[in-house]
Design an enzyme around this catalytic site. Structure first.
Site, PDB file in Angstrom:
ATOM      1  CD  GLU A 182       1.882  -1.018   5.147  1.00 54.06           C
ATOM      2  OE1 GLU A 182       2.258  -0.756   3.985  1.00 54.06           O
ATOM      3  OE2 GLU A 182       0.885  -0.507   5.682  1.00 54.06           O
ATOM      4  CE  LYS A 187      -4.436  -1.108  -0.533  1.00 55.59           C
ATOM      5  NZ  LYS A 187      -3.171  -1.181   0.212  1.00 55.59           N
ATOM      6  CD  GLU A 236      -5.808  -5.628   0.955  1.00 53.78           C
ATOM      7  OE1 GLU A 236      -6.659  -4.889   1.494  1.00 53.78           O
ATOM      8  OE2 GLU A 236      -4.594  -5.584   1.233  1.00 53.78           O
ATOM      9  CD  GLU A 249      -0.738   0.479  -3.238  1.00 52.32           C
ATOM     10  OE1 GLU A 249      -1.431   0.210  -2.236  1.00 52.32           O
ATOM     11  OE2 GLU A 249       0.484   0.670  -3.176  1.00 52.32           O
TER      12      GLU A 249
END
Length: 476
Positions: free
Chosen positions: A267, A324, A321, A330
């Site tokens: 990541e 999240k 997203e 995030e």
């Protein structure tokens, strides 16, 4: 067992073609496909998106049946995950991992090209304290793969966060937290070595920059032109925070004598939005970081400490997203909106880089067969595989000067011929003097891979450079 379709052979063909056209020491990159959202396209559409963008590697956070089925016969390699909440059961009983592997791995493989299993994710910071279960779970998953005769085809590892390090600055001082070493780090590294697997690490320069924006240059964090940071412990110069973070992990492994274990960055990324205290979160910075990262990986070599190990990186993330938890950042790491439109436009393949005219190696990249420019001239005869090291004039004055000082100082190059009044003092230019010093260092190091680098300030040529009447030696 499903047989590959013709389209999968075409996809594999074009993947191989793109690899053949990329630099031989280049790395590869993929993308994290998270699904903590209620507005994402169905997996079948996601696979079409991946293929349309030339993305051939994807990392998941589970083994969702719909996703793995959609990826079958696509030619896309997949990293799947056994979630943290299953670690205790996986560690306690191999019959559990036998059943898990049968239900989640072997029934999809090889139509779905599962390349690795991430057992847990950032387990050392899991609030449920699952660290003790990690290595036993990894061993049981691997044993279950062996039972299915796919133990050599699918790697088993576990992504660690950089918070597992007790020290990360300077990179050469990298070390693991002492309380983790004997219980889990050493056993995990032993397992990775024994199974020919690799360390997985999640590295986010954004976090370090946001917490230390008054001390860390934004250009340094975004792979942009900068003076570099010299590591006082190993003499290497770093031109990106990313490389420094990765080498801190390598140094930590080296301190425990695991120099033979390689790493994949599972990541890394940069958010387009953040809260007020998330300094640096912006669309422009995200585009710079990820765009430069792609170029760094696809056209570059390894890190300063591991120049011969190509970088393998998974960008976080494919989509924004919206469900999240946590800070605003995030929910805003995606390269794509849920409607499949790009959040910002960056090249994602070596072909796109070349089409954009942006495929020149970035930062600490060793190049070969490049003509000398700016005052030097190259002889036209063939020299049977002999190589020389010369300065990269595009590196800039500060970088060349720093590299020259290192080569003539700690590097041990013979710089007497470029002193005033000596044979190679003329032409009295930074490029000429740096080239002579770099070549001296390179030849003294027996032209070893990575010894003509100097943080992107030098590259290899295959015909002898001459500046004025100065002849560059081929050996010392």
């Amino acid at each position: 067992m499903a047989s590959p379709s013709f389209s999968s052979f075409l996809s594999l063909f074009f993947t191989l073609l793109s690899l053949l056209s990329a630099p031989s020491n280049a790395g590869s990159f993929g993308i994290n496909y998270g699904r903590v959202a209620n507005d994402l396209p169905p997996p079948s559409k996601v696979v079409e998106l991946l293929k349309s963008q030339g993305l051939t590697r994807v990392k998941l956070y589970d083994t969702d049946a719909t996703v793995l089925t959609a990826l079958a016969n696509s030619g896309i390699s997949v990293v799947v995950a056994l979630p943290n909440e299953l670690l205790s059961a996986a560690a306690a009983d191999q019959s559990f991992t036998d059943a898990w592997v049968q239900a989640n791995i072997s029934c999809y493989y090889p139509a779905t090209l599962i390349e690795a299993i991430a057992v847990g994710n950032e387990v050392f910071v899991d609030p449920k304290n699952t660290t003790q279960f990690l290595v036993p779970a990894m061993k049981n998953v691997y044993a279950s793969l062996v039972k299915q005769n796919i133990g050599s085809a699918i790697k088993v590892s576990s992504p660690i966060a950089l918070s597992a390090l007790q020290s990360s600055y300077p990179s050469s001082a990298g070390s693991f937290k002492s309380e983790l070493i004997e219980p889990v780090i050493k056993p995990m590294l032993d397992f990775l070595r024994e199974t020919a697997s690799y360390m997985m690490a999640n590295a986010y320069p954004f976090f370090a920059y946001a917490a230390n924006a008054d001390k860390i240059s934004l250009d340094y964090a975004l792979f942009k032109e900068n003076p570099g940071v010299v590591d006082p412990g190993n003499g290497l110069t770093y031109y990106s925070l990313f490389d420094a973070e990765i080498d801190a992990v390598y140094a930590a492994m080296s301190a425990l004598q695991y120099d033979d274990v390689t790493m994949v960055v599972t990541e890394t990324g940069w958010p387009t939005k953040g809260d007020e205290d998330e300094v640096g979160a912006s669309e422009d910075n995200a585009a710079s970081y990820n765009g430069n990262l792609v170029r760094r990986v696809l056209t570059g070599s390894g890190t300063p400490l591991r120049p011969n190990d190509p970088l393998d990186v998974f960008i976080f993330a494919l989509f924004n997203e919206n469900q999240k938890p946590g800070p605003t950042s995030e929910r805003n790491y995606g390269l794509f909106f849920p409607n499949e439109q790009k959040v910002y436009d960056i090249p994602l393949t070596i072909g796109e880089l070349r089409d954009s005219g942006d495929s020149a190696p970035l930062l600490n990249v060793e190049r070969s067969q490049v003509p000398v420019t700016g005052g030097g001239r190259v002889e036209t005869a063939s020299f049977h595989g002999q190589t020389w090291c010369v300065a990269n004039e595009k590196a800039g004055e500060e970088r060349l000067t720093a590299a020259l000082d290192y080569a003539c100082g700690e590097g041990g190059a013979d710089c007497r011929p470029i002193q005033e009044g000596s044979t190679c003092y003329d032409p009295n230019t930074l490029e000429a003097h740096a080239s002579y010093a770099f070549n001296s260092y390179y030849q003294r190091k027996s032209r070893g891979s990575g010894t003509c680098d100097f943080g992107g300030a030098a590259f290899v040529v295959t015909q002898p450079p001459r500046y004025g009447n100065c002849v560059f030696p081929t050996r010392y």
